[in-house]
Design a protein around this motif. Sequence first.
Motif, PDB file in Angstrom:
ATOM      1  N   PHE A  79       0.818  -1.270   0.022  1.00 54.80           N
ATOM      2  CA  PHE A  79      -0.029  -0.199  -0.120  1.00 54.80           C
ATOM      3  C   PHE A  79       0.795   1.309   0.055  1.00 54.80           C
ATOM      4  O   PHE A  79       2.020   1.235   0.368  1.00 54.80           O
ATOM      5  N   ILE A  80       0.389   2.540  -0.506  1.00 52.01           N
ATOM      6  CA  ILE A  80       1.131   3.717  -0.677  1.00 52.01           C
ATOM      7  C   ILE A  80       0.100   4.495   0.136  1.00 52.01           C
ATOM      8  O   ILE A  80      -0.982   4.649  -0.228  1.00 52.01           O
ATOM      9  N   SER A  81       0.963   5.351   0.838  1.00 48.02           N
ATOM     10  CA  SER A  81      -0.041   6.443   1.633  1.00 48.02           C
ATOM     11  C   SER A  81      -0.462   7.762   0.577  1.00 48.02           C
ATOM     12  O   SER A  81       0.412   8.258  -0.152  1.00 48.02           O
ATOM     13  N   ASP A  82      -1.747   7.955   0.576  1.00 47.91           N
ATOM     14  CA  ASP A  82      -2.319   9.196  -0.198  1.00 47.91           C
ATOM     15  C   ASP A  82      -1.533  10.108   0.341  1.00 47.91           C
ATOM     16  O   ASP A  82      -1.349  11.290  -0.536  1.00 47.91           O
ATOM     17  N   LEU A  83      -1.441  10.644   1.565  1.00 46.81           N
ATOM     18  CA  LEU A  83      -0.723  11.732   2.090  1.00 46.81           C
ATOM     19  C   LEU A  83       0.650  12.021   1.729  1.00 46.81           C
ATOM     20  O   LEU A  83       0.854  13.203   1.340  1.00 46.81           O
ATOM     21  N   VAL A  84       1.432  10.708   1.631  1.00 45.54           N
ATOM     22  CA  VAL A  84       2.859  10.841   1.174  1.00 45.54           C
ATOM     23  C   VAL A  84       2.817  11.456  -0.282  1.00 45.54           C
ATOM     24  O   VAL A  84       3.586  12.122  -0.745  1.00 45.54           O
ATOM     25  N   LYS A 118       0.546  12.865  -1.959  1.00 50.99           N
ATOM     26  CA  LYS A 118       0.095  14.179  -1.985  1.00 50.99           C
ATOM     27  C   LYS A 118       1.419  15.342  -1.782  1.00 50.99           C
ATOM     28  O   LYS A 118       1.492  16.382  -2.372  1.00 50.99           O
ATOM     29  N   ASN A 119       1.979  14.931  -0.548  1.00 48.70           N
ATOM     30  CA  ASN A 119       3.195  15.773  -0.114  1.00 48.70           C
ATOM     31  C   ASN A 119       4.313  15.953  -1.216  1.00 48.70           C
ATOM     32  O   ASN A 119       4.888  16.911  -1.754  1.00 48.70           O
TER      33      ASN A 119
END
Length: 361
Positions: free
Chosen positions: A22-27, A29-30
């Motif tokens: 999985f990949i963090s959506d927040l990361v 976006k940043n």
Amino acid sequence: MKKSKPNKSALNEKEGIPQPEFISDLVVKNIKGYRKIQPSSDELINGILKGNISDLSRAITLVESTNPEHLAKANEIIGACLSNANKSIRIGITGVPGVGKSTFIEAFGKHLTSLGKKVAVLAVDPSSTISHGSILGDKTRMEELVKDKNAYIRPSASGETLGGVARKTRETIILCEAAGFDTIIIETVGVGQSETAVHSMVDFFLLLKISGAGDELQGIKRGIMEMADAIVINKADGDNIKKAKLAKTEFNRALHLFPAKKSGWMPIVSTCSSYTKDGIDAVWKTISNYLELTKSNSYFQEKRKEQNQYWMMETINEQLKNHFYNHPEIIDLLEKKKKAVQNDELSPFAAALELLSTYYK
């Protein structure tokens, strides 16, 4: 049975890094947000003058951009870097496709960096007239030079520009010189006899040739042959050495048919092998002798002045053309006139005159 050694060439596909589950959506976006942050003109200028390669690359991207918003910023950067430019030797290298330009430049560039030179290679790749795309694979083909800390390789697409160079190659030279590169090599697309624009932005024009390609007949043609300050027969190795020496003799005969150059320099013909590195040092010695002569008789300085004037006129022509096609009235009217010409309702000449009359109102 001996095991074969793994091929370390960058052209081979290498095993990649496995992606996490999985990949963090927040990361994500940043990261995207960070990439969108554009440094100011002053930040880029300071970075270039300190030799920061990332800032140099970003500035070149601005210069090459067709976005009108980037034009003012690019001009500001070029203006600030101009006083730190003109301190390099500019070498144009051309030749037909397949002559081995990239391999030669890598061998030649490595030789220069071994002498303590800082080398910038501006490699121009041809753009497709159909898809308008470009491969830009020169870094892959110069895998040793690209790892050299004293070398910088910048591939650019030729776009619609004729003459073997990219639209903003001249401005890119200024930025590379300001970043501290003392030797600028321009590798052209290799289109043959029409490849002449590069001659108007370099100090030394090198033509690469291969043996067995209509040597003497090609040698007596005008145009690109007449502009060359040196001709190097590449791939002079193995069974090809004898053919390369024969080609050298034929080119030397052909060069005597040309009128004397204003510089007072007699073009040199030599052979080399980018594979074995034989003759590479002789090429640099030829360039050094040329520079010594042209600087002593003031031709070097006069040529630079003429080139600056030439590129001022070229910039005016380019800006007028861009302004014409981006004119609000012309944008609408141009499509109508195109259809009229296609349907034989109006001649191309009459349509052009009507468009120009509208533009000059």
